[in-house]
Design a protein around this motif. Structure first.
Motif, PDB file in Angstrom:
ATOM      1  N   THR A  28       0.812  -1.215   0.000  1.00  0.00           N
ATOM      2  CA  THR A  28       0.000   0.000   0.000  1.00  0.00           C
ATOM      3  C   THR A  28       0.855   1.279   0.000  1.00  0.00           C
ATOM      4  O   THR A  28       1.884   1.338   0.685  1.00  0.00           O
ATOM      5  N   HIS A  51      -2.267  -3.119  -2.692  1.00  0.00           N
ATOM      6  CA  HIS A  51      -3.086  -3.825  -1.711  1.00  0.00           C
ATOM      7  C   HIS A  51      -3.410  -2.855  -0.587  1.00  0.00           C
ATOM      8  O   HIS A  51      -2.507  -2.336   0.073  1.00  0.00           O
ATOM      9  N   ARG A  85      -6.259  -1.379   2.677  1.00  0.00           N
ATOM     10  CA  ARG A  85      -7.377  -1.652   3.585  1.00  0.00           C
ATOM     11  C   ARG A  85      -8.661  -1.089   2.962  1.00  0.00           C
ATOM     12  O   ARG A  85      -8.614  -0.266   2.049  1.00  0.00           O
ATOM     13  N   CYS A  86      -9.774  -1.501   3.525  1.00  0.00           N
ATOM     14  CA  CYS A  86     -11.056  -1.028   3.012  1.00  0.00           C
ATOM     15  C   CYS A  86     -11.352   0.352   3.615  1.00  0.00           C
ATOM     16  O   CYS A  86     -12.179   0.486   4.515  1.00  0.00           O
ATOM     17  N   HIS A  87     -10.605   1.353   3.125  1.00  0.00           N
ATOM     18  CA  HIS A  87     -10.731   2.730   3.613  1.00  0.00           C
ATOM     19  C   HIS A  87     -10.786   3.657   2.413  1.00  0.00           C
ATOM     20  O   HIS A  87      -9.987   3.513   1.491  1.00  0.00           O
ATOM     21  N   ASP A  97      -7.326   5.460   1.981  1.00  0.00           N
ATOM     22  CA  ASP A  97      -6.299   4.592   1.388  1.00  0.00           C
ATOM     23  C   ASP A  97      -6.545   4.475  -0.112  1.00  0.00           C
ATOM     24  O   ASP A  97      -5.611   4.522  -0.921  1.00  0.00           O
ATOM     25  N   ILE A 136     -10.657  -6.835   3.911  1.00  0.00           N
ATOM     26  CA  ILE A 136     -11.111  -6.570   5.287  1.00  0.00           C
ATOM     27  C   ILE A 136     -11.373  -7.904   5.997  1.00  0.00           C
ATOM     28  O   ILE A 136     -11.900  -8.844   5.392  1.00  0.00           O
ATOM     29  N   SER A 194      -8.990  -6.666  15.226  1.00  0.00           N
ATOM     30  CA  SER A 194      -8.352  -5.889  14.165  1.00  0.00           C
ATOM     31  C   SER A 194      -9.094  -4.579  13.916  1.00  0.00           C
ATOM     32  O   SER A 194      -8.539  -3.503  14.096  1.00  0.00           O
ATOM     33  N   HIS A 195     -10.381  -4.662  13.516  1.00  0.00           N
ATOM     34  CA  HIS A 195     -11.058  -3.400  13.175  1.00  0.00           C
ATOM     35  C   HIS A 195     -12.308  -3.122  14.014  1.00  0.00           C
ATOM     36  O   HIS A 195     -12.864  -2.039  13.928  1.00  0.00           O
ATOM     37  N   GLU A 250     -10.303 -11.148   4.707  1.00  0.00           N
ATOM     38  CA  GLU A 250      -9.101 -11.684   5.349  1.00  0.00           C
ATOM     39  C   GLU A 250      -9.542 -12.776   6.325  1.00  0.00           C
ATOM     40  O   GLU A 250     -10.610 -12.681   6.933  1.00  0.00           O
TER      41      GLU A 250
END
Ligand code: HCA
Ligand code: CU
Length: 380
Positions: free
Chosen positions: A48, A74, A76-78, A81, A97, A107-108, A140
Motif C-alpha cells: 500500500t 493492496h 485496507r477497506c478505507h 487509502d 477486510i 483488528s477493526h 481476510e
C-alpha cells in the motif's frame, strides 16, 4: 477447465515485503518486477502507498516502468487509502477486510453489517473515481470466518456490480484443499465473478490449496518468489509452477520457465537466505539422483524418476556416483562421458571398490574419475 485461463498475481512486492528479512530498494523492486515480467507473470501486487513514502514512490516507478504485467496495490477497506492508491495511477486495487470473529474483534472492531456498509461505500467510491481500474474485494481470514457471514458479505459486494474479482484468503494457513475447493466453487457459482485465492503455508498446504482453488474455478492465484511472506509465507511461484506443470505441461506453457531459477536466486540473495535444498525445481538437490537402482533407470529414461524435465527450466540433472549406494551402470555412463572404454567386469569391480571406500567417506566426482582413468590404463 478453468486451468486453461488462470492468471498469477505475484505478491513478492507486497506479501513478500512482510517476510522477516525482506526490505527491497526501489532499484531492487524494479529488478524483481522486470524479471517477473520476463517470466510472463500477469499481475504484480505492491505494498500500500500508505505504508511509507518510498512505498508510494515505488508504485509510481513500477507503473511507469512499461511492463506488460499489470501493477496492483493492496489496501485496507478505507476511502482515504483508496484515494492515495488511485493517485499513483496504479492499474488495480486489491481491497481487503477481516471477517473472522478474531479479526472483527481485535483488528477493526466492526460487525458484519458495518463491514458490508463500508465495503459498499469504498468500492462504489473507487468505481466512480476510476471506471476502468481493476477492482478486487477480499475477506481476510476467510477460512476462520462463519460461512453465513462470508456469503452475506460476498453476495452484497457482488450485487454492487462494481468489482472485477472476489478474493478468498487463507491468512493463517489452516485450510485443507477440499475446504478451499468448496468455498471457491460456491463463489464462482453464486456470483459468476472472477475469484482469487491467497494461501499461507503454515501447515504445508499452500500449493495444494492453490491448485484446489484453480480446479474449483478460481481465475487468479497469489504467489511470491520462494514463497516469502508473513511467517513462513504463501504459495511459492516455483511450487505452483511445478504442481501445474505436472498436471499438464500446457498449463504453464505461457511462462518463460528458464527465468524461474534466476527469480529464486535473486530473491534469496536480496533477502540474505539460501534457496532451501528441498525447494521445488531450484533446490540444490531437486534433480540429483543417487541410489544405483534410480540412476540405472534414469540413465535409461529420465522419466522413470523425473516428472519435471530440468532442461525445461534451463537446469541439468546430476547422477551421483561416489557413494555406497552407487551402481555400475552409473559408472559406465561416467566412463563414456570421459571417453573411456571399460569392460563390464572392470566396471562391476570398480563399483564394489567405490562402495568399500565410500563406507569410510563419500568420494568426490574427481576422485571417481581418477579411479576410472587408472582402471582404463590398467585394463588389458
Ligand atoms: C495479511 C493480509 C493478507 C491479504 C490477502 C489478500 C492475508 O494478513 O497480511 O488480500 O488476498 O493473508 O490475509 O495477506
Ligand atoms: Cu497473506
Amino acid at each position: 477447465m478453468p486451468l486453461d485461463r488462470y492468471s498469477i498475481i505475484d505478491s513478492t512486492l507486497r506479501e513478500g515485503e512482510q517476510f522477516s528479512t525482506a526490505s527491497f530498494t526501489t532499484a531492487q523492486k524494479l529488478e524483481i518486477a522486470g524479471l517477473l515480467d520476463e517470466f510472463g507473470i500477469e499481475m504484480i501486487e505492491m505494498t500500500t502507498p500508505c505504508a511509507s513514502p518510498q512505498s508510494e514512490a515505488d508504485i509510481r516507478a513500477l507503473v511507469n516502468a512499461g511492463l506488460r504485467a499489470r501493477i496492483l496495490t493492496h489496501i485496507r477497506c478505507h476511502r482515504d487509502d483508496a484515494l492515495r492508491a488511485l493517485d499513483t495511477g496504479v492499474h488495480g486495487l486489491d481491497i481487503v477486510i477481516g471477517t473472522s470473529p478474531l479479526l472483527m474483534e481485535h483488528s477493526h472492531g466492526k460487525s458484519i453489517e458495518q463491514i458490508i456498509d463500508l465495503a459498499a461505500e469504498v468500492l462504489t467510491f473507487v468505481r466512480a473515481q476510476a471506471p476502468d481500474i481493476i477492482l478486487r474485494f477480499s475477506t481476510e481470514d476467510t477460512f476462520r470466518s462463519r460461512e453465513s457471514d462470508l456469503l452475506r458479505v460476498y453476495l452484497a459486494v457482488a450485487d454492487l456490480g462494481v468489482v472485477n474479482r472476489l478474493g478468498v484468503a487463507d491468512t493463517v494457513g489452516i485450510a485443507l484443499p477440499d475446504q478451499v475447493y468448496s468455498m471457491v466453487n460456491q463463489l464462482v457459482r453464486l456470483t459468476g465473478l472472477d475469484v482469487e485465492f491467497h494461501g499461507h503455508n503454515d501447515s504445508g498446504c499452500a500449493i495444494a490449496n492453490a491448485c484446489a482453488a484453480l480446479q474449483a474455478g478460481a481465475t487468479h492465484v497469489d504467489t511470491t518468489i520462494l514463497g516469502i511472506g508473513e511467517r513462513n509465507g504463501i504459495t511459492p511461484l516455483g511450487g505452483l509452477i511445478a504442481r501445474l506443470y505436472t498436471l499438464d505441461r500446457a498449463y504453464v506453457a505461457k511462462y518463460n520457465l528458464p527465468v524461474l531459477p534466476r527469480l529464486d536466486r535473486l530473491v534469496a540473495d536480496l533477502c540474505g537466505i539460501e534457496i532451501p535444498f528441498s525447494n521445488y525445481i531450484t533446490g540444490s538437490s531437486a534433480f540429483i539422483h543417487k541410489a544405483g537402482i534410480h540412476t540405472k533407470a534414469v540413465l535409461a529414461d529420465p522419466a522413470t524418476y523425473e516428472i519435471l524435465k530440468p532442461q525445461d527450466f534451463g537446469l541439468t540433472r546430476e547422477v551421483m556416483i561416489g557413494h555406497r549406494l552407487t551402481g555400475w551402470n552409473a559408472l559406465r555412463q561416467r566412463a563414456q562421458t570421459l571417453g573411456l572404454h571399460l569392460d563390464d567386469a572392470t566396471l562391476r569391480a570398480l563399483a564394489q571398490d567405490i562402495k568399500r571406500r565410500a563406507d569410510v567417506r563419500p568420494m568426490a566426482l574427481h576422485e571417481v574419475d581418477s579411479l576410472l582413468q587408472e582402471a582404463a590404463v590398467a585394463q588389458p
